[in-house]
Scaffold this motif. Structure first.
Motif, PDB file in Angstrom:
ATOM      1  N   ALA A  45     -43.287 -66.109  16.040  1.00  0.00           N
ATOM      2  CA  ALA A  45     -43.720 -64.914  16.772  1.00  0.00           C
ATOM      3  C   ALA A  45     -44.614 -64.020  15.933  1.00  0.00           C
ATOM      4  O   ALA A  45     -45.439 -63.273  16.466  1.00  0.00           O
ATOM      5  CB  ALA A  45     -42.495 -64.123  17.242  1.00  0.00           C
ATOM      6  N   GLY A  46     -44.445 -64.119  14.602  1.00  0.00           N
ATOM      7  CA  GLY A  46     -45.211 -63.269  13.709  1.00  0.00           C
ATOM      8  C   GLY A  46     -46.408 -63.967  13.102  1.00  0.00           C
ATOM      9  O   GLY A  46     -47.535 -63.851  13.591  1.00  0.00           O
ATOM     10  N   THR A  47     -46.176 -64.747  12.052  1.00  0.00           N
ATOM     11  CA  THR A  47     -47.271 -65.342  11.278  1.00  0.00           C
ATOM     12  C   THR A  47     -48.225 -66.161  12.147  1.00  0.00           C
ATOM     13  O   THR A  47     -49.441 -65.920  12.160  1.00  0.00           O
ATOM     14  CB  THR A  47     -46.705 -66.235  10.166  1.00  0.00           C
ATOM     15  N   MET A  48     -47.697 -67.144  12.863  1.00  0.00           N
ATOM     16  CA  MET A  48     -48.559 -68.053  13.629  1.00  0.00           C
ATOM     17  C   MET A  48     -49.270 -67.334  14.770  1.00  0.00           C
ATOM     18  O   MET A  48     -50.486 -67.506  14.978  1.00  0.00           O
ATOM     19  CB  MET A  48     -47.749 -69.229  14.160  1.00  0.00           C
ATOM     20  N   THR A  49     -48.540 -66.562  15.530  1.00  0.00           N
ATOM     21  CA  THR A  49     -49.146 -65.893  16.687  1.00  0.00           C
ATOM     22  C   THR A  49     -50.207 -64.904  16.250  1.00  0.00           C
ATOM     23  O   THR A  49     -51.298 -64.851  16.827  1.00  0.00           O
ATOM     24  CB  THR A  49     -48.062 -65.199  17.529  1.00  0.00           C
ATOM     25  N   ARG A  50     -49.906 -64.115  15.224  1.00  0.00           N
ATOM     26  CA  ARG A  50     -50.871 -63.114  14.768  1.00  0.00           C
ATOM     27  C   ARG A  50     -52.089 -63.768  14.117  1.00  0.00           C
ATOM     28  O   ARG A  50     -53.224 -63.304  14.292  1.00  0.00           O
ATOM     29  CB  ARG A  50     -50.203 -62.154  13.788  1.00  0.00           C
ATOM     30  N   ALA A  72     -53.455 -71.880  19.531  1.00  0.00           N
ATOM     31  CA  ALA A  72     -53.242 -70.602  20.230  1.00  0.00           C
ATOM     32  C   ALA A  72     -52.098 -70.661  21.231  1.00  0.00           C
ATOM     33  O   ALA A  72     -52.142 -70.014  22.270  1.00  0.00           O
ATOM     34  CB  ALA A  72     -54.536 -70.150  20.913  1.00  0.00           C
ATOM     35  N   GLN A  73     -51.070 -71.438  20.904  1.00  0.00           N
ATOM     36  CA  GLN A  73     -49.919 -71.570  21.801  1.00  0.00           C
ATOM     37  C   GLN A  73     -48.594 -71.489  21.060  1.00  0.00           C
ATOM     38  O   GLN A  73     -47.547 -71.777  21.642  1.00  0.00           O
ATOM     39  CB  GLN A  73     -49.975 -72.914  22.544  1.00  0.00           C
ATOM     40  N   TYR A  74     -48.588 -71.073  19.818  1.00  0.00           N
ATOM     41  CA  TYR A  74     -47.346 -71.167  19.054  1.00  0.00           C
ATOM     42  C   TYR A  74     -46.289 -70.169  19.519  1.00  0.00           C
ATOM     43  O   TYR A  74     -45.100 -70.351  19.239  1.00  0.00           O
ATOM     44  CB  TYR A  74     -47.611 -71.016  17.555  1.00  0.00           C
ATOM     45  N   TYR A  75     -46.712 -69.138  20.227  1.00  0.00           N
ATOM     46  CA  TYR A  75     -45.736 -68.223  20.822  1.00  0.00           C
ATOM     47  C   TYR A  75     -44.837 -68.963  21.810  1.00  0.00           C
ATOM     48  O   TYR A  75     -43.737 -68.495  22.123  1.00  0.00           O
ATOM     49  CB  TYR A  75     -46.446 -67.057  21.517  1.00  0.00           C
TER      50      TYR A  75
END
Length: 599
Positions: free
Chosen positions: A444-449, A502-505
């Protein structure tokens, strides 16, 4: 609310072309029937070529995959398709809801490969194929007395999970990042090409295009991710403190303020298996075969009422590591495939008899049984997907939770009833090892941002590595063992950055979702403790799961969740599940310094 109203770009495009059809429903039915016939054939041929490119990596198979994807893209993104869908969506209020849902799926698919910019689409396909081939065809090496020794990712993971030699860990971690040097230029190319595609149809970025499938904006999705991180931050902070002190003791090093990346057992710090050394679950599988792992996972599903896997699965899947000396390179990242959106479903794995692969196999078959469930006459071909993308991951992870419950492991004979295991240590191991508390700051943090900034903010290429490590430290409290310059691209060593962008969330959402579903099943169907329950053999559990799976994407995901659990998506169940662990960690960490700042 209609998708056209939630997504302004579709509404704007729809207004360009107003259909004069006296019977929009009939026109939509004719169009969808014709489209589906062509679509399914091209989708299948493209899938088979991609499967070959992933299971036997070679330039020839890459070329075949590119050719099939271009053919598929020419149809899906054609001007004729786009214009027709625009016209029909302009009359959405006159269509059946299922027709409108299918047309919106077609439009979003076309938006990924619009024929208005064919040169860009072709470059994007070529760049994507090249990037994937470089990543999965990379020769990882470790130093040896006889020169560099070739290793695979399983070898690297084993060292990082088991070794107490800090020097060996450092060398291994650094070796795992070398592939990023080769991938940086390709990621920069993909960033530009993906954004060109999204902006061609009026979106701010490729990140927004991917979020659109949720009927949410970039602001909506990042706000939701930040909420999850904040809600779980107190428990993550306790785990972070515990890990700093535990690993410093283990490696005989001073206690650091942040966790050195090479101290952790996962290459990206997304989970931390092996920290609880009193629980070595891999020992439970030492007399099991890799075939047993897969067969046992299938038996779990059949015990709750699902059918046996078909002949296609067993004949066409690639389930185990490539044989040494075969010369064949394959993608070792576990995945499930629904190649024809009908009866050809397969899995790509590299199963060995360990607890991680035991969980992963149960997870991947969750995808397979999702495919089976929504492949039914009530679900149109184009809506044979999860209720949203995270539902697919959530269902797989839900069964991975069930697979690690003590009563199920006793059922299989992996644990005897008189085996003594400290339940708090078991819970601690679970929070550290699996897609749960430790995972949320990464997903939710590193990958999404990072991907938000990469696409939405046009992150410059000469800041890729700097921004990646800023986010890793901010969200995860992890730092590299030494400065990582811009000759590296450590973000790109993560598979999803390259080939599932762009889908890791999705994974963060699924993590919260699985706990909500597990909580409901344990309390309302099994009437058992969510931390100590057994799905095996319970047909009512199977009926509940099929009730979520069978509609596919033909129902709104929020409505499905509310109908089945009587609640909106929330981290409440996740926090409750780990509450005993929180109390334990507060006691263990008394007198220790917490260094993780609030967000």
């Amino acid at each position: 609310m209609k998708l056209t109203l939630r997504l302004p770009f579709i509404l704007v495009l729809a207004m360009v072309f107003i259909s004069c059809s006296p019977d929009p429903k009939k026109e939509a039915e004719t169009f969808l029937n014709d489209y589906n016939k062509k679509f399914q054939g091209l989708y299948y041929e493209t899938g088979k070529a991609q499967w070959l490119a992933n299971t036997d990596i070679s330039p020839a198979h890459d070329s075949l995959s590119e050719a099939k994807e271009k053919e598929y893209s020419m149809f899906v993104g054609s001007n004729e398709v786009i214009q027709k869908v625009r016209g029909l969506l302009a009359q959405e209020d006159k269509l059946d809801p299922l027709q409108a849902m299918q047309l919106n799926k077609i439009f979003l698919s076309a938006a990924h490969r619009p024929a208005t910019i064919p040169d860009v689409v072709e470059k994007l396909i070529n760049a994507g194929t090249k990037q994937t081939s470089l990543l999965f065809g990379f020769n990882y090496t470790l130093p040896d007395k006889n020169g560099p020794r070739k290793v695979n990712t399983n070898d690297l993971d084993k060292i990082l999970t088991e070794s107490n030699d800090v020097k060996e860990r450092l060398v291994t971690w650094e070796a795992s990042k070398e592939v990023g040097r080769m991938l940086k230029d390709g990621l920069a190319d993909l960033q530009g090409l993906r954004n060109q595609v999204a902006r061609e149809i009026g979106l701010s970025s490729f990140f927004y295009l991917e979020v659109a499938d949720y009927r949410m904006s970039t602001k909506d999705i990042t706000a939701m991710m930040d909420q999850f991180v904040r809600e779980l931050r107190p428990l993550y902070s306790e785990l972070h403190t515990y890990a700093r002190y535990e690993l410093a003791r283990r490696y005989k090093q001073p206690v650091p303020d942040n966790l050195p990346a090479h101290w952790l057992p996962n290459r990206w710090g997304q989970n931390w298996p092996g920290l609880v050394q009193t629980i070595n679950l891999d020992n439970l599988y030492k007399d099991k075969s890799k075939e047993w792992v897969v067969q046992t996972a299938e038996q779990f599903y059949t015990s709750i009422g699902y059918p046996s896997l078909n002949k296609n699965f067993w004949e066409r899947s690639d389930l185990y590591p490539a044989e040494p000396g075969s010369g064949r390179k394959k993608n070792n990242h576990a995945s499930a495939w629904h190649l024809n959106l009908d009866d050809d479903y397969r899995s790509l794995m590299s199963v060995i008899p360990t607890h991680e692969w035991f969980r992963t196999t149960h997870h991947e078959l969750g995808h397979i049984y999702y495919y089976i469930s929504y492949t039914n006459p009530d679900v149109p071909l184009l809506l044979r997907e999860g209720a949203n993308r995270s539902f697919h991951e959530g269902m797989g992870d839900l069964i991975a939770i069930a697979a690690s419950q003590r009563p199920y492991m006793e059922e299989l004979g992996l644990l005897s009833k008189d085996t003594k295991i400290d339940q708090i240590q078991w819970l601690l191991n679970d929070a550290l090892s699996n897609s749960s508390i430790v995972f949320i700051p990464f997903a939710a943090g590193t990958m999404t941002r990072f991907e938000h900034d990469l696409y939405e903010l046009n992150l410059p290429k000469d800041q890729f590595n700097k921004r990646w490590w800023e986010l890793v430290e901010q969200y995860q409290g992890i730092v590299p063992p030494s400065a990582r310059g811009e000759e590296y691209c450590d973000a790109s060593t993560k598979t999803h950055i390259n080939d599932d962008p762009a889908q890791y969330y999705d994974y963060a959402l699924s993590c919260v979702l699985k706990h909500q579903l597990h909580d409901y099943i344990a309390k309302n169907i099994l009437h058992q403790d969510p931390r100590n329950c057994n799905y095996y053999g319970n047909k009512e559990v199977g009926d509940f799961l099929r009730g979520i799976m069978s509609p596919g994407a033909s129902k709104d995901w929020k409505a499905v969740l509310k109908e089945k659990t009587r609640q909106d998506l929330s981290a409440r169940a996740m926090l409750e599940y780990y509450q005993p662990l929180m109390e334990y960690l507060k006691q263990v960490n008394k007198g220790r310094t917490s260094t993780l700042p609030a967000l």
